[in-house]
Design an enzyme around this catalytic site. Structure first.
Site, PDB file in Angstrom:
ATOM      1  CE  LYS A 115      -3.579  -2.589   2.432  1.00 17.58           C
ATOM      2  NZ  LYS A 115      -4.146  -2.964   3.744  1.00 17.58           N
ATOM      3  CD  GLN A 153      -3.065  -4.234   7.033  1.00 17.65           C
ATOM      4  OE1 GLN A 153      -3.065  -3.236   6.337  1.00 17.65           O
ATOM      5  NE2 GLN A 153      -3.396  -5.428   6.580  1.00 17.65           N
ATOM      6  CG  ASP A 169      -9.883  -0.799   4.657  1.00 16.15           C
ATOM      7  OD1 ASP A 169      -9.655  -1.004   3.449  1.00 16.15           O
ATOM      8  OD2 ASP A 169      -9.156  -1.206   5.574  1.00 16.15           O
ATOM      9  N   GLY A 200      -5.593 -11.577 -10.100  1.00 15.64           N
ATOM     10  CA  GLY A 200      -6.920 -11.118 -10.491  1.00 15.64           C
ATOM     11  C   GLY A 200      -7.429 -10.021  -9.580  1.00 15.64           C
ATOM     12  N   PRO A 219     -11.850  60.443  28.225  1.00 12.75           N
ATOM     13  CG  PRO A 219     -11.549  61.573  30.249  1.00 12.75           C
ATOM     14  CD  PRO A 219     -12.018  61.783  28.844  1.00 12.75           C
TER      15      PRO A 219
END
Length: 935
Positions: free
Chosen positions: A56, A100, A125, A274, A381
């Protein structure tokens, strides 16, 4: 029938990566400095996980994605993992984020809890329940799809076969592949059947499939003879079976019997080569898609902020009523809206927070916004509404013109808050809220300064006492004690030795003469310039005698208390550009001279480290909000008449980065332009390196009538009739002060916009006269403002004028060269800014200038301590006096802060309380705990 065409994931994934690489390149061109960000969180050190992660990371690098691998040890707890996830969720540089799996930890961790903790908008994911739920109900454009099913769909598209109307069968029901694959095919309009290992009619169901996706995790479970002729077969399985012909003794096969299936299918994926390569490619695609969504929603430098709608009332209620009636946004929401990360905010309840200085490093490549300084004519003031105008301007720019805008203001001192002036949060419908918290302790910065300042004062007197009552050897034994038989110099003591030219580091190696030099500061009591401070107006502390207890053995001396905000440490807080710079400045503070005429510093006293520790939180700017929901930094609070009168450099720098190139930062300088603005330019901008784009000069009809010869204006006393009725002649005469202050601003090369702060007693003719006069005097523009009664809406004309002025040419320049002699710098300020014909140095001032020049401090900027009620030293001289001699009675050094400050006339560094202080109007409701009364 011809054998099936091979769907090569290697080829298709390479095409996907090339496409993503081009998209990332286009992103970078459109948004310089931007990169899609991927974070991979791993727990433990499994070999298979390491292999997948490396694949990755390699793919991300090829495409141009910034990938960050965070690795937690296998001792990490669930809480550790959740904390890390929370940080990554809040990081705007991370657009894609995966955990992971499996989690390789010795501790019990709930995997579903962990995957659901990932922010759905970053869950590339697609494993969180929210993304799964969106997929199941068909919200494909608003969710992330698990990478393997997404890759399968990409391979199916490569066949050119329309999915809609086809019969699809999915073998497998896992959350990662089978279940989402079913939903994905269904919402692409296929008729979908899900089977699994327990399906009794599996062969029959498989035989009906036009599209077959197998993810059962069982080697060659689906036989070739089951497959419908011409079907598309996607095999997601990876299984190892024994094979004596292989060196490893095994080979990889899928869940489909490939050799027989390819004879019946029209398209088929091989194993390996694949679906596998597609999974990583789809992770990269989801990350790029997430980055694109981020850019669409959060363009760099453009805030997504929620503004508060004001409900205006007439007559305008009291300030505290307005403040307490407003519904505040939680301060962490304000932080998120303006682009701060959760770990950059340190919350102090729900309404205020400190901001960590790390934000400057994170945003260092972000261009600065436009820098606006609000100042005013010489005030009465009562004040002329600079704070109110500052807040009105940012509310107009933000809530009404939808510009990124920040106000940066000073923290008010308790002295004037409970004394004569009251609070400084603005007023009417232009306030910083909650105003009672703003006006009182806030986050304790002023208390930290008080503690640090008084620690230095205590150290001075204690050191003199010990030197007067002990021998050199006794002092040395106590200053460098033996610990477990070892004597060692501390770091700060090593610095003192180096300053003395002693290069030794062994305490036992010093000669008697070197010991004497080291232990004796020999402070001359008559030269002590460091005073104790308290943040209260207390005139009876202006001169005191200390050391009268019998324990001090007769070592008394005359001293005084100053107000905390006049402390050099306050000035250092306002001018430092980081922790390291602050620490150096604290160490350089000169507190006295020794009997040889050499400066004695805080570093010599050994107190620098302790001061830095006391100030470590105070250096972080305080985040608050206005009534209309725009952000405000409140940080540092030096007075403008007895200090440099501006909020912190750090707050301005952080705000300028946060607003971005097209945004605005509006800060305020104390009192009139002759004081606060001049110091802003010559001191603050000198040290910050920042250059302002616009000066906003606040004027009122009331103050200009006073400068035209109107009766005395006194706080707490009703205004005389002249100020309540139209008097154009008096007003026109007083515009001499406005003219002078416009010229003062233009002298620095910055466009000036005059904001005429309208009061209900002003007539249209009076307001029009001031606007006309200001334009004729050289202002870029002049506008009437009604923000006190109308909030940001009443400052829209001002905001638009500031926008135009910020585009005008600016030729910023300092008034003087720092290398000029001290006297010349003082004279330039007196003549050019105040209108004096010359200066007069009293003997004390002459001696100090000679001393500081000899000590090497002559190249510091000048911070004039002068009355704010007149351009001259005499508060009774109104208008724009000229031809006067400016008396300089003394000069003091603020070496750590970085300026010399001449005392003009009879300025006091400790104000007193008036006959009727503001605290008469303040009370606390014992039931609700709310503050009542006026600030």
């Amino acid at each position: 029938m011809a054998p099936a065409e091979i769907l090569s994931g290697k080829i298709v994934s390479a095409q996907v990566r090339d496409r993503l690489k081009q998209q990332v390149t286009e992103m970078k061109e459109k948004f310089p400095g931007f990169r899609p960000g991927l974070a991979i969180l791993q727990v433990g050190n499994r070999d298979d996980s390491n292999l997948y992660i490396n694949m990755k990371l390699k793919a991300a690098a090829e495409i141009g994605i910034s990938a960050n691998h965070i690795k937690l040890p296998n001792t990490a707890t669930e809480a550790d993992v959740l904390k890390c996830i929370a940080s990554l969720n809040g990081d705007p540089a991370v657009h894609g984020f995966i955990v992971q799996l499996p989690l390789d930890s010795d501790k019990p961790i709930n995997t579903e809890k962990i995957t659901n903790a990932v922010a759905p908008e970053k869950d590339v994911d697609g494993l969180s329940s929210i993304n799964a739920g969106k997929l199941s109900r068909g919200d494909l454009g608003d969710c992330f799809i698990p990478c393997t099913p997404k890759g399968c769909m990409e391979l199916i598209r490569q066949t050119g076969v329309q999915v809609a109307g086809k019969r699809a069968v999915v073998v497998g029901r896992s959350k990662i592949v089978g279940a989402p694959m079913h939903d994905l095919l269904l919402w692409n309009h296929a008729t979908v059947t899900t089977c699994h290992s327990k399906t009794s009619t599996l062969a029959e169901e498989v035989g009906k499939a036009d599209i077959l996706v197998v993810a059962a995790g069982k080697a060659e479970m689906v036989k070739g003879e089951w497959i419908k002729p011409g079907a598309i077969v996607i095999d997601c399985g990876i299984n190892h079976v024994p094979d004596s012909t292989k060196a490893s003794g095994k080979r990889v096969v899928g869940d489909v019997a490939y050799s027989t299936a390819k004879e019946k299918a029209s398209f088929i994926t091989p194993v390996p080569g694949g679906v596998g390569p597609m999974t990583v490619a789809m992770l990269m695609q989801s990350t790029v898609e997430s980055a694109q969504r981020f850019l669409e929603k959060f363009q760099p430098g453009k805030w997504n902020i929620q503004y508060n709608q004001l409900t205006l009332k007439m007559p305008v209620p009291s300030d505290i009523e307005i403040s307490q009636s407003c519904i505040l946004k939680p301060i962490d929401q304000v932080g998120k809206e303006i682009g701060l990360l959760p770990d950059e905010l340190e919350l102090y309840g729900q309404t205020k927070a400190k901001v960590h200085l790390s934000v400057l490093s994170r945003l260092k490549s972000q261009p600065d916004g436009k820098y606006v300084i609000v100042t005013g004519i010489t005030p009465t003031p009562l004040g002329e509404g600079k704070s109110t105008t500052t807040i009105g301007l940012v509310q107009a720019l933000g809530a009404h013109l939808h510009q990124n805008v920040f106000a940066c203001v000073r923290q008010p001192s308790q002295g004037p808050t409970f004394g004569i002036k009251g609070g400084a949060a603005g007023g009417g419908y232009c306030q910083i809220i909650p105003m009672e918290e703003f006006n009182l302790h806030l986050t304790g910065d002023i208390h930290a300064i008080t503690a640090a300042n008084n620690l230095v004062a205590a150290a001075i007197d204690a050191r003199m006492f010990h030197e007067l009552t002990q021998t050199d050897e006794a002092l040395y034994t106590r200053l460098v004690p033996s610990v477990s038989g070892v004597r060692k110099f501390s770091d700060i003591q090593i610095r003192r030795l180096q300053k003395l030219g002693i290069k030794k580091t062994d305490p036992m190696a010093l000669t008697k003469e070197e010991v004497k030099l080291f232990v004796r500061l020999d402070i001359d009591p008559d030269t002590i310039t460091w005073q104790r401070v308290v943040d209260t107006n207390d005139r009876f502390l202006r001169k005191i005698t200390i050391g009268q207890s019998p324990t001090e053995k007769g070592f008394t001396r005359t001293a005084q208390f100053d107000i905390t905000v006049s402390s050099e440490i306050m000035a250092i807080l306002a001018l430092a550009d980081g922790l390291e710079d602050m620490k150096k400045r604290l160490g350089r503070m000169v507190v006295a001279s020794n009997k040889r005429g050499e400066p004695v510093t805080a570093d010599d006293l050994g107190v620098t480290g302790a001061l830095a520790v006391l100030m470590k939180d105070a250096i972080k700017p305080n985040l608050m909000q206005t009534l209309e929901g725009t952000p405000v930094f409140v940080h540092a609070g030096p007075f403008a008449n007895i200090a440099h009168g501006n909020s912190s450099v750090l707050a301005d720098k952080i705000a300028l980065k946060l607003v971005g190139k097209e945004g605005f930062v509006v800060t305020e300088a104390g009192f009139g332009a002759d004081i606060g603005m001049e110091k802003f330019f010559n001191i603050k901008c000198h040290y910050s390196g920042l250059q302002p784009h616009v000066v906003v000069l606040v004027a009122t009809v009331r103050a200009l009538k006073m400068h035209g010869g109107g009766p005395t204006v006194t706080a707490g006393v009703p205004l005389p009739r002249e100020y309540m009725e139209e008097n154009l002649q008096l007003l026109a005469k007083g515009c001499s002060n406005l003219n002078k202050q416009i010229q003062n601003a233009r002298m620095f090369g910055v466009p000036v916009v005059v904001a005429v702060n309208a009061f209900k007693t002003d007539t249209k003719a009076e307001l029009a006269l001031v606007v006309k006069f200001a334009k004729e005097a050289g202002a870029f523009d002049a506008v009437e403002c009604t923000h006190w009664a109308e909030g940001g809406k009443g400052a829209l004309a001002l905001a638009r004028a500031v926008q135009r002025a910020s585009q005008a040419p600016s030729n910023f320049r300092f008034l003087y060269n720092m290398e000029l002699p001290v006297i010349d710098k003082i004279r330039l300020i007196a003549q050019k800014v105040y209108g004096a014909s010359d200066i007069e140095l009293l003997p004390e001032a002459q001696q100090k200038i000679a001393l500081y020049t000899k000590q090497g401090f002559g190249n510091l900027p000048i911070c004039m301590a002068k009355t704010h009620l007149s351009l001259s030293h005499d508060p009774e001289q109104k208008g724009a006096p000229t031809g006067f001699i400016l008396p300089i009675r003394d000069v003091r050094a603020r070496v750590g802060a970085g300026f010399l400050y001449p005392l003009v006339g009879t300025m006091s560094t400790m104000p007193g309380l008036p006959t009727r202080p503001c605290f008469y109007d303040v009370d606390l409701d014992p039931v609700s705990g709310e503050v009542n009364g006026l600030f």
